[in-house]
Design a protein around this motif. Structure first.
Motif, short mmCIF file in Angstrom:
data_model
loop_
_atom_site.label_atom_id
_atom_site.label_comp_id
_atom_site.label_asym_id
_atom_site.label_seq_id
_atom_site.Cartn_x
_atom_site.Cartn_y
_atom_site.Cartn_z
N TYR A 96 28.04 0.43 -1.31
CA TYR A 96 26.88 -0.31 -0.81
C TYR A 96 26.74 -1.62 -1.57
O TYR A 96 26.58 -2.70 -0.97
N PHE A 97 26.86 -1.55 -2.89
CA PHE A 97 26.68 -2.76 -3.69
C PHE A 97 27.90 -3.67 -3.68
O PHE A 97 27.77 -4.87 -3.88
N LYS A 98 29.08 -3.14 -3.41
CA LYS A 98 30.24 -4.01 -3.19
C LYS A 98 29.97 -4.88 -1.96
O LYS A 98 30.25 -6.07 -1.97
N ASN A 99 29.42 -4.28 -0.92
CA ASN A 99 29.08 -5.05 0.28
C ASN A 99 27.96 -6.04 -0.02
O ASN A 99 28.02 -7.19 0.43
N GLU A 100 26.95 -5.61 -0.76
CA GLU A 100 25.81 -6.48 -1.06
C GLU A 100 26.21 -7.70 -1.89
O GLU A 100 25.57 -8.74 -1.78
N THR A 101 27.24 -7.55 -2.71
CA THR A 101 27.71 -8.68 -3.52
C THR A 101 28.87 -9.41 -2.84
O THR A 101 29.47 -10.29 -3.44
N GLU A 102 29.17 -9.02 -1.62
CA GLU A 102 30.25 -9.63 -0.84
C GLU A 102 31.57 -9.62 -1.61
O GLU A 102 32.33 -10.59 -1.58
#
Length: 162
Positions: A96-102
């Motif tokens: 989720y946070f890999k996506n949120e930090t692009e």
């Protein structure tokens, strides 16, 4: 005509290798009283596939899963009864946070930030970890925007001097 069968067999051998690699980690984690059973690993592999599909992500290896296991198995906040479920939740949080930090934060950096927050700030509370990571991502985005603005300003200055 036989390509699907070949790819399926290659995928199965990769999955089997991943399972074996995860089972081998039990040698490290048993010192902390944490062991994954073959059934736990089957469920983890299924959860991994689901998470990757839901976030539209692809992994070419099992290193993130192994990293989570290796980092978090030393936590005093994880107990055997909830070990596999906690690992699955941490894996989902990670993506989720890999996506949120692009993907601008390295896997290693994000894993270590998760572990730091999990231990020091959240005392093992996964919902609190998500909340703290939201704050981290917000600060990350703010810094990124600020740095990009500075870079654009330098470009503008360069253009003015020419």
């Amino acid at each position: 005509m036989y390509l699907p069968r070949i790819f399926h067999s290659l995928n199965l051998s990769t999955e089997e290798r991943y399972r074996a690699e995860l089972l081998e980690l039990n040698e490290k984690t048993k010192d902390f009283g944490l062991v994954l059973t073959p059934q736990d690993i089957e469920l983890m592999m299924a959860a991994r596939t689901q998470v990757l599909n839901s976030y539209g992500r692809v992994e070419l290896n099992i290193e993130v899963t192994k990293g989570i296991i290796e980092l978090f198995s030393s936590s005093s906040f994880i107990e055997q009864e909830s070990y596999a479920d906690t690992l699955n939740e941490l894996y989902e949080i990670f993506h989720y946070f890999k996506n949120e930090t692009e993907d601008r934060v390295s896997d290693r950096q994000l894993l270590h930030k998760m572990k730091e927050l999990f231990e020091e700030d959240c005392e093992g509370a996964l919902e609190l970890l998500k909340s703290r990571l939201e704050e981290y991502v917000e600060n990350f985005r703010s810094e990124l925007t600020q740095n990009e603005s500075l870079d654009e300003g330098e470009d503008d200055q360069w253009n003015l001097k020419i």
